[in-house]
Design a protein around this motif. Structure first.
Motif: not given
Length: 1059
Positions: A515-519, A524-532, A563-570
């Motif tokens: 998991l990686r989180l980038d504001p 808004t925070v971008a949530v990105r991940w990669q499966q093993d 899906d491998f990314d999602y934006n948390l907004g608000g």
């Protein structure tokens, strides 16, 4: 790339760039592939070649040029061959030939095998086998969007734009059976195009979309303007450009590239020169470049020199006071210090490049100043300038000073993952420099089980950024936190971060993702991940949870396996959030990954810094359906090399709960907002984020979703037979309808027609809730059902209601019909009568009205007969009728006592007194009686009619004493004469006859009086008069004479004379 430079008129230097290209052609990058097609189907071959200039691609079949005169074959410019309605003659080997002026390439051959077609093809939904691809082109070029579809019947291909703008019909045309070609491409052609394949005569369709990007060279929105500034002043040049891709801006001074330093700063589209010196007098040029070209614009800076300037401040010193404050001190200039009006303190960070320079202006009555908004553990450079009315002094000497370290302002962001049910890998990121406030020397790691109070603490060196905990309990919730320390001390401990270790039985569960989180911005925070990649477990999807520190957790948000990314907004600015992600499948949930992230502060930029970007403009909203609204906006005119993101705010109008406001993130200038409530008014606003800056919200736009089609049928459906072949249908609107019904549809059919599916259709407007069914056939049973529709669509039909139409011979006289009501209405038995309560009320009302009319008619007839009899009697007695005794009187009795009958002896004095002392006006217009003393007043204001008083008693007394009682009913403009004779009258009564003649003459005189006509008296008697009427008895003293009126024998006579 070649560059050049030349001199323009006025000494301005110009620089330009040119791109040199050499012809070249690559090998065939994509070879055509053999295909098998049934007879009557479609075939497609493609090949790809890269060349400069673009090649001309043609096709050969069996090494012979393919004839393209047939409408069934289409060749697209990018190397695609389409064949519709394939026949056996089309079988063969196909290859493409790419040709330029200098080169020629041939592809490998691909076979087209034609299979026999099947008889009686069945229905097939449309399928797009070659969808349009995203394309990028330059201005004035030609582009082709391919769209090839199959199906049975043959589908119809159409094109539209996602933003609902019309397609330019002057520069577009359709090639073959559905390919869209755009010539002379312009910026207005950019957008998302939708290809739709529809089966003719049905609603079966499929769509495919492609984005067309039109590249444009840079152009100026705002050019730099020439400036004139005094020495030591500040100059700002502004240069705004646009283009696709976004142009890169650079600044030139007299044709040479400028490099930023302490005095000269470049902020995207601005060039700022502080503490202007004579050498800054030059021509400054703004150069904007992108892949499509470049533009150049220049402006001149003129520096004004002043000889009467103060010298520079002397002996500048800086001393550190704390981790954020440094005190400066200096001495006044040596020359012209008496003309100083202010000092300007300038400071900037000493480390790094292109640092912002800050300026503070203070009065001339001090020689020290404390700067207390500095960052800890940082080096700063300072200098001071003295100002006078005509300009500024030279800069003082530069001094550099560092601030002290401080305790960390924030704890590191941590990430927790499990590799097995008994371990947790704890990792953390370095603290940002502005929150670190010094060098981190130690980390303190604390952890415990949530159900236990004992805490285990580990101190780790400042160089470590992860730690592996082993020997933990499976399926247990652990709380972890980490604090940091500088040499000054420890920072505040953060709140606990939770993590549950996997179950011991979850050996085959999916592993935790990386998991990686980038504001992205302050909300808004971008949530990105990669499966093993080594994980062999099956994954059905992902679950995402998040919460603000100290708040309840939100989620889960279900995400697709792709899906491998999602934006948390608000999110709220400057808040810490805990995010956890896990994979799941049908068997179990996988290992979870936990991580914390802090949203940045929404930057409030001072005026002297780069301003925040402008908000998006031209926000447009359009309802797509009852649950979605399409938003589109324009990008504001500014340049930036960073990616731009947008936040869309959406909420119903009048919403009180701020937590229900919906925030959506997008990188495109349009979005489809879904899952909205039908027939609800929403408000929308958009803001953009770039370079960690956020624009203000755009002006709010209001728009409503479309209403839903009626979800329920009309209720209370009733059918009543009102004639032999006509029935009345009535109903009520559907219940719980939020919008008005615009139309009703009535379907009716006999049972025989219903079995054959033949319905007769009627429509009625929404305000009408009844209809007539005519031309019904006797002896049939009819079925009736009704539906309601609004502007969106048609609702469901009600349950069918049966109507029995009896044969003519069964009951010709009675038209009562059996009425059956749908399940929503009440159940009736027997014959149905139209609203019996209403019928009873109508009958009673009609009877009362007829009775009143009859009574009024009888009264009018009775009065008419009485009036006619009176007129006839008057006409008969015209010249004969004179009462025996007539007196015109008004009740003027001073005593107001009761008037009684008088004897014959007492009557003479009374009569002579009345005759002597009273003047009686018989002209009409008043009821006033005047005597010798003046008007006679009334004693009794009550008005009475005495026609019917004492008739019997007076008759007896008059017969004995030969008394005649007379009364005068006096009304304005009316003379009433009442004569009464109770005994036979002797012939010859001179006195009486004389009085009658006198009264007759007086009456005639009154009726013909000019005075009466002058007062407009009508002379008509009114029953509504309020005048008083009083009887006065008069006794005749004249000897009996023979009666000259033999017709008046006894009885009483009343005569009303109206003038």
């Amino acid at each position: 790339m070649a560059t050049g430079r030349r001199s323009a008129p006025g000494g301005m230097l110009l620089l330009w760039a040119a791109l040199l290209c050499f012809p070249a052609m690559s090998a065939i990058e994509e070879q055509p592939v053999s295909v098998e097609v049934q007879e009557g189907g479609v075939a497609r071959f493609s090949c790809k070649v890269t060349s400069n200039p673009p090649p001309v691609i043609t096709w050969e079949v069996n090494r012979t040029a393919l004839p393209l005169a047939m409408d069934r074959m289409t060749v697209l410019s990018k190397g695609i061959l389409q064949i519709y309605g394939v026949t056996k003659k089309d079988a063969g080997n196909y290859r493409c030939v790419a040709t330029t002026m200098a080169n020629r390439r041939k592809s490998a051959e691909a076979a087209l095998i034609v299979l026999p077609g099947t008889e009686g093809e069945t229905f097939q939904k449309p399928v797009i086998i070659a969808a349009p691809q995203n394309s990028t082109t330059s201005l004035h070029q030609t582009i082709t969007l391919e769209c090839m579809a199959t199906g049975f019947p043959k589908p119809i291909v159409s094109w539209s734009r996602l933003d609902h703008k019309p397609i330019d019909v002057f520069n577009t045309r359709v090639l073959g059976n559905g390919n869209l070609m755009i010539t002379d491409v312009k910026l207005l052609h950019a957008g998302v195009y939708i290809c739709r394949a529809t089966t003719p005569g049905t609603r079966n369709f499929t769509v495919a979309m492609a984005t067309v990007t039109v590249l444009a060279p840079p152009s100026f929105i705002e050019r730099p303007e020439s400036l004139t500034r005094p020495r030591a002043g500040t100059a700002r040049f502004v240069c705004h450009t646009e283009g696709i891709p976004t142009p890169k801006i650079s600044w030139l001074k007299n044709g040479k590239k400028i490099h930023a330093n302490g005095r000269i700063k470049m902020y995207n589209s601005k060039l700022v020169i502080n503490q202007i010196i004579p050498e800054d007098d030059a021509v400054y040029q703004c150069l904007a470049e992108n892949s499509q070209g470049s533009v150049l614009s220049g402006a001149r800076l003129t520096v004004i020199m002043s000889e009467d300037r103060p010298s520079a401040p002397r002996h500048l010193q800086a001393e550190t006071m704390s981790s954020s404050a440094i005190i400066l001190s200096w001495e006044r200039p040596l020359y012209n210090s008496d003309k100083i009006i202010a000092y300007s303190v300038h400071y900037t960070k000493a480390e790094g490049l292109n640092n912002e320079e800050y300026q503070v202006v203070i009065g001339n009555d001090t020689n020290h100043y404390v700067i207390d908004d500095l960052e800890p553990a940082s080096n700063y450079t300072f200098y001071i300038v003295a100002y006078m009315p005509m300009g500024a002094s030279q800069m003082s000497d530069h001094v550099t000073q560092n601030t002290l370290e401080d305790v960390p302002l924030r704890a590191p962001e941590i990430s927790l993952t499990s590799r097995s049910p008994t371990d947790v890998l704890i990792s953390w990121l370095p603290i940002p420099a502005k929150f670190r406030r010094g060098k981190i020397v130690l980390y303190r790691l604390s952890f415990r089980i949530s159900t236990e109070s004992s805490v285990q603490i580990l101190e780790l060196p400042g160089s470590m950024h992860e730690y592996f905990l082993e020997g933990l309990k499976p399926d247990s919730l652990y709380l972890v936190r980490i604090a940091a320390a500088t040499k000054v001390g420890w920072g505040d401990s953060p709140v606990w971060t939770s993590h549950r270790t996997p179950k011991a039985t979850s050996v085959r569960a999916p592993r935790s993702p990386e998991l990686r989180l980038d504001p992205l911005n302050c909300t808004t925070v971008a949530v990105r991940w990669q499966q093993d990649p080594d994980d062999t477990a099956t994954i059905q999807g992902y679950k995402l949870y998040y919460k603000e520190e100290g708040q309840q957790e939100s989620g889960p948000i279900f995400l697709d396996v792709k899906d491998f990314d999602y934006n948390l907004g608000g999110l709220d600015p400057s808040r810490k959030y805990h995010v956890r992600l896990l994979a799941y499948n049908n068997m179990d949930e996988g290992y979870q990954a936990d991580q914390t992230v802090s949203t940045p502060v929404c930057v409030a930029v001072p005026e002297h810094m780069i301003p925040p970007p402008p908000p998006p403009h031209y926000l447009y909203a359009k309802a797509n359906s009852s649950s979605s609204i399409y938003l589109h906006w324009g990008r504001p005119a500014f340049s930036s090399g960073q990616a731009i993101n947008y936040t869309v705010r959406c909420n119903p109008v009048g919403l009180q709960n701020a937590s229900l406001v919906l925030y959506l993130q997008t990188s495109e200038p349009h979005i489809l907002v879904q899952d909205l409530e039908p027939n609800t008014k929403y408000e929308f606003a958009v803001r953009l984020h770039v370079d960690q800056l956020s624009s203000p919200w755009s002006p709010v736009v209001y728009h409503s979703t479309l209403p839903e089609a009626p979800s329920r049928p009309p209720v209370g459906v009733k059918v009543t037979l009102i004639e032999e072949n006509t029935a009345l249908v009535s109903w009520k609107p559907p219940e719980d309808m939020e919008t008005a019904v615009t139309r009703y549809t009535i379907l009716y059919a006999s049972r025989k027609a219903w079995l054959g599916g033949e319905w007769q259709i009627m429509h009625r407007e929404g305000a009408i809730t009844m209809a007539l069914l005519e031309n019904l056939l006797p002896g049939n049973i009819y079925l009736v059902k009704i539906s309601a529709a609004n502007e969106v669509g048609e609702g469901p039909f009600s349950n069918a209601v049966e109507l029995v139409v009896q044969p003519k011979e069964t009951n010709q006289t009675s038209l009562k019909a059996n009425q059956l009501v749908s399940t929503e209405s009440e159940e009736y038995s027997g014959y149905y009568n139209l609203d019996q309560k209403s019928m009873t009320g109508i009958v009673v009302g009609v009877c009362i009205a007829l009775t009143c009319i009859l009574i009024c008619a009888l009264i009018l007839i009775y009065r008419s007969k009485a009036r006619k009899a009176s007129i006839a009697k008057i006409a008969q007695q015209g010249t004969e009728l004179l009462p025996h005794a007539v007196v015109l009187t008004s009740n003027q009795s001073q005593q107001g006592g009761k008037i009684t009958d008088q004897t014959e002896e007492n009557a003479s004095p009374v009569l002579s007194a009345e005759e002597a002392n009273h003047f009686i006006d018989a002209k009409g217009g008043t009821d006033l009686i005047i005597n010798s003393q003046g008007p006679v007043g009334k004693n009794n204001t009550r008005k009475k009619w005495l026609f019917f008083m004492g008739n019997n008693r007076s008759h007896i007394e008059k017969s004995k004493r030969r008394i005649v009682k007379a009364s005068c009913l006096y009304h304005p403009s009316t003379t009433v004469l009442i004569g009464e004779d109770v005994s036979p009258t002797s012939p010859g009564h001179p006195g009486t006859f004389q009085m009658r003649r006198s009264m007759a003459r007086d009456t005639e005189h009154s009726g013909n009086s000019e005075e009466s006509h002058g007062t407009n008296d009508s002379g008509r008697f009114s029953h509504e008069s309020n005048d008083e009427i009083h009887p006065y008895p008069v006794i005749s003293t004249t000897p009996p004479n023979s009666d000259p009126f033999p017709s008046l024998q006894g009885g009483s006579n009343s005569v009303v004379i109206s003038e």
